[in-house]
Design a protein around this motif. Structure first.
Motif, mmCIF file in Angstrom:
data_model
loop_
_atom_site.group_PDB
_atom_site.id
_atom_site.type_symbol
_atom_site.label_atom_id
_atom_site.label_comp_id
_atom_site.label_asym_id
_atom_site.label_seq_id
_atom_site.Cartn_x
_atom_site.Cartn_y
_atom_site.Cartn_z
ATOM 1 N N ALA A 55 0.825 -1.202 0.000
ATOM 2 C CA ALA A 55 0.000 0.000 0.000
ATOM 3 C C ALA A 55 0.859 1.251 0.000
ATOM 4 C CB ALA A 55 -0.934 -0.012 1.212
ATOM 5 N N TRP A 56 1.933 1.260 0.775
ATOM 6 C CA TRP A 56 2.838 2.418 0.783
ATOM 7 C C TRP A 56 3.512 2.592 -0.566
ATOM 8 C CZ3 TRP A 56 2.804 6.299 3.949
ATOM 9 C CH2 TRP A 56 2.330 6.132 5.245
ATOM 10 N N LYS A 57 3.918 1.488 -1.156
ATOM 11 C CA LYS A 57 4.561 1.557 -2.470
ATOM 12 C C LYS A 57 3.617 2.163 -3.494
ATOM 13 C CE LYS A 57 6.766 -1.365 -5.975
ATOM 14 N NZ LYS A 57 7.154 -2.749 -6.340
ATOM 15 N N ARG A 58 2.372 1.722 -3.476
ATOM 16 C CA ARG A 58 1.383 2.261 -4.404
ATOM 17 C C ARG A 58 1.133 3.742 -4.144
ATOM 18 N NH1 ARG A 58 -2.756 0.298 -7.619
ATOM 19 N NH2 ARG A 58 -4.559 1.684 -7.831
ATOM 20 N N PHE A 59 1.106 4.130 -2.871
ATOM 21 C CA PHE A 59 0.859 5.528 -2.523
ATOM 22 C C PHE A 59 1.926 6.434 -3.119
ATOM 23 C CE2 PHE A 59 1.437 9.115 0.460
ATOM 24 C CZ PHE A 59 0.181 9.691 0.361
ATOM 25 N N PHE A 60 3.198 6.049 -2.977
ATOM 26 C CA PHE A 60 4.285 6.917 -3.433
ATOM 27 C C PHE A 60 4.547 6.815 -4.931
ATOM 28 C CE2 PHE A 60 5.409 6.621 1.118
ATOM 29 C CZ PHE A 60 5.424 7.976 1.392
ATOM 30 N N CYS A 116 2.314 15.584 1.238
ATOM 31 C CA CYS A 116 3.240 14.485 1.543
ATOM 32 C C CYS A 116 4.458 14.548 0.634
ATOM 33 C CB CYS A 116 2.530 13.145 1.380
ATOM 34 S SG CYS A 116 1.415 12.713 2.729
ATOM 35 N N ALA A 117 4.236 14.800 -0.642
ATOM 36 C CA ALA A 117 5.360 14.929 -1.575
ATOM 37 C C ALA A 117 6.256 16.093 -1.180
ATOM 38 C CB ALA A 117 4.840 15.113 -2.997
ATOM 39 N N CYS A 118 5.650 17.218 -0.789
ATOM 40 C CA CYS A 118 6.436 18.378 -0.351
ATOM 41 C C CYS A 118 7.313 18.024 0.846
ATOM 42 C CB CYS A 118 5.509 19.531 0.021
ATOM 43 S SG CYS A 118 4.613 20.250 -1.359
ATOM 44 N N ALA A 119 6.730 17.349 1.830
ATOM 45 C CA ALA A 119 7.487 17.002 3.035
ATOM 46 C C ALA A 119 8.668 16.103 2.703
ATOM 47 C CB ALA A 119 6.563 16.315 4.045
ATOM 48 N N ILE A 120 8.456 15.116 1.838
ATOM 49 C CA ILE A 120 9.547 14.211 1.452
ATOM 50 C C ILE A 120 10.657 14.972 0.758
ATOM 51 C CG2 ILE A 120 10.135 12.256 -0.031
ATOM 52 C CD1 ILE A 120 7.207 11.326 0.373
ATOM 53 N N LEU A 121 10.290 15.799 -0.204
ATOM 54 C CA LEU A 121 11.294 16.553 -0.955
ATOM 55 C C LEU A 121 12.045 17.532 -0.066
ATOM 56 C CD1 LEU A 121 9.266 17.264 -4.221
ATOM 57 C CD2 LEU A 121 11.143 15.639 -3.934
ATOM 58 N N LEU A 122 11.349 18.150 0.884
ATOM 59 C CA LEU A 122 11.997 19.121 1.760
ATOM 60 C C LEU A 122 12.978 18.457 2.722
ATOM 61 C CD1 LEU A 122 9.028 21.522 2.542
ATOM 62 C CD2 LEU A 122 11.126 22.077 1.289
ATOM 63 N N VAL A 123 12.669 17.260 3.168
ATOM 64 C CA VAL A 123 13.611 16.541 4.026
ATOM 65 C C VAL A 123 14.899 16.255 3.262
ATOM 66 C CG1 VAL A 123 14.041 14.351 5.199
ATOM 67 C CG2 VAL A 123 11.898 15.554 5.579
ATOM 68 N N PHE A 124 14.770 15.766 2.037
ATOM 69 C CA PHE A 124 15.957 15.500 1.227
ATOM 70 C C PHE A 124 16.708 16.792 0.915
ATOM 71 C CE2 PHE A 124 13.846 11.437 0.234
ATOM 72 C CZ PHE A 124 14.927 10.583 0.424
ATOM 73 N N PHE A 176 6.260 12.597 -15.351
ATOM 74 C CA PHE A 176 6.571 11.913 -16.607
ATOM 75 C C PHE A 176 6.829 10.421 -16.460
ATOM 76 C CE2 PHE A 176 8.129 16.318 -17.041
ATOM 77 C CZ PHE A 176 7.289 16.733 -18.066
ATOM 78 N N GLY A 177 6.490 9.871 -15.303
ATOM 79 C CA GLY A 177 6.694 8.443 -15.098
ATOM 80 C C GLY A 177 5.606 7.626 -15.756
ATOM 81 N N ARG A 178 5.545 6.341 -15.411
ATOM 82 C CA ARG A 178 4.641 5.401 -16.063
ATOM 83 C C ARG A 178 3.304 5.242 -15.340
ATOM 84 N NH1 ARG A 178 7.798 -0.027 -17.316
ATOM 85 N NH2 ARG A 178 5.792 -0.426 -18.333
ATOM 86 N N ALA A 179 3.162 5.867 -14.162
ATOM 87 C CA ALA A 179 1.897 5.730 -13.420
ATOM 88 C C ALA A 179 0.757 6.356 -14.216
ATOM 89 C CB ALA A 179 2.003 6.404 -12.048
ATOM 90 N N LYS A 180 -0.367 5.666 -14.224
ATOM 91 C CA LYS A 180 -1.542 6.182 -14.932
ATOM 92 C C LYS A 180 -2.205 7.277 -14.114
ATOM 93 C CE LYS A 180 -2.515 1.716 -17.087
ATOM 94 N NZ LYS A 180 -3.509 0.629 -17.210
ATOM 95 N N GLU A 181 -2.815 8.223 -14.822
ATOM 96 C CA GLU A 181 -3.517 9.295 -14.121
ATOM 97 C C GLU A 181 -4.754 8.757 -13.426
ATOM 98 O OE1 GLU A 181 -4.356 12.982 -15.879
ATOM 99 O OE2 GLU A 181 -2.501 13.097 -17.020
ATOM 100 N N ALA A 182 -4.952 9.252 -12.193
ATOM 101 C CA ALA A 182 -6.186 8.901 -11.490
ATOM 102 C C ALA A 182 -7.322 9.730 -12.061
ATOM 103 C CB ALA A 182 -6.037 9.170 -9.996
ATOM 104 N N THR A 183 -8.520 9.179 -12.004
ATOM 105 C CA THR A 183 -9.667 9.912 -12.533
ATOM 106 C C THR A 183 -10.673 10.172 -11.432
ATOM 107 O OG1 THR A 183 -10.723 7.816 -13.088
ATOM 108 C CG2 THR A 183 -9.418 8.887 -14.810
#
Length: 330
Positions: free
Chosen positions: A90-95, A277-285, A323-330
């Protein structure tokens, strides 16, 4: 028509609908399915379980029993997939799926936030290029320096500012805590006032442009790019993303439309949560990089290497989110 034929004719549409919902569930996050479809899927699963038991009483046909049994098993795995043993997936899918899909769906707000920052950068850069004295008026004391070239010489000839892991960790912790505060302020201004996020991004752009112009005019442009680039490749977009998340929340709060404010806020929450969540991850790095790698002088890491790392980090972030391979959510 026999009882078995009547049973198949009556139940087949429900089986097909359950199969369709399961196909949709495989292509998008559960949160994007919506409560009505999830509720329908659960009811159809329970109905299919009862149908399987009834089919066993009516016939021993292995094809029919196998088809219904496979459908029931598939629905069972979907409904109960959140047991503890499946949490890593589930975490893998989330990120790797949910967050990128959200950014692609909300990219219009990311573009607007980016434009606000870039406009401010152009204004600040042009103002200082036209009149270098404007730097003192535009920049707070902690960002202003009378002679960028002298500062660069001091950094490049003096002792390394970060020479132990403890110093890097402490400085990094301070930096990403500060950056998260700035990002949260930008988000809050967007969520509560909408225009506040755009003004905050414009202001930060003015600061960035003015500092860049000041270093460029003093012959230290390459140092500036190598100094800001590695952490700025993640930090600056993170603040933009926080502003974009604020715009999404602000639209729901201030301009809910016909659906009403409570419904609009509930609908916007998943997207806002994933973006933050994405912001927090990027800011830590970014904080860890700024507290260590970015502080190294050219004696330790050549400018070309630092600029190359900055480009690689920026490219990797964009591949992940846009630009990755994940499909857009609708």
């Amino acid at each position: 028509m026999t009882d078995l034929e009547r049973f198949i004719a009556e139940r087949s549409p429900r089986w097909k609908r359950l199969e369709t919902l399961l196909d949709e569930a495989q292509r998008m996050p559960e949160s994007e399915l919506g409560r009505p479809r999830l509720h329908e899927l659960l009811l159809l699963y329970r109905s299919a379980c009862a149908d399987l038991n009834q089919a066993r009483a009516l016939t021993a046909n292995p094809q029919l029993l196998g088809t219904v049994n496979q459908l029931v098993g598939r629905a069972y795995r979907f409904i109960y997939q959140r047991r503890p043993g499946r949490a890593p997936f589930a975490w893998k899918r989330f990120f790797l799926h949910d967050i990128p899909a959200t950014f692609r769906r909300e990219k219009r707000w990311v573009k607007r936030a980016t434009i606000a920052l870039l406009l401010g950068t152009v204004v600040g850069f042009a103002a200082v290029i036209h009149d270098p004295a404007q730097a003192r008026a535009l920049l707070p004391d902690q960002f202003f320096t009378d002679s960028p070239a002298a500062r660069v010489e001091q950094i490049e000839t003096g002792d390394e500012r970060i020479d132990t892991l403890r110093k890097a960790t402490e400085f990094g912790s301070f930096l990403y805590t500060h950056n998260i505060q700035v990002s949260f302020l930008t988000f809050a201004l967007g969520a509560l006032t909408f225009a506040g996020a755009l003004l905050m991004l414009f202001y930060n752009g003015v600061l960035l442009g003015a500092i860049a112009a000041q270093y460029l005019l003093d012959g230290a442009g390459t140092f500036f790019v190598a100094w800001v680039g590695p952490h700025g490749a993640l930090e600056i977009p993170s603040i933009v993303f926080a502003g974009a998340a604020g715009l999404v929340a602000g639209r729901a709060l201030l301009f809910p439309g016909d659906q009403g404010r409570p419904s609009a806020l509930r609908a916007s929450f998943p997207a806002v949560f994933r973006m933050l969540c994405a912001c927090a991850i990027l800011l830590v790095f970014a904080g860890l990089i700024e507290g260590s790698f970015s502080q190294m002088s050219a004696r330790a890491v050549p400018y070309a290497v630092k600029i190359g790392v900055a480009c690689a980090l920026f490219a990797a972030m964009n591949v992940w989110l846009f630009f990755g391979r994940a499909k857009e959510a609708t």
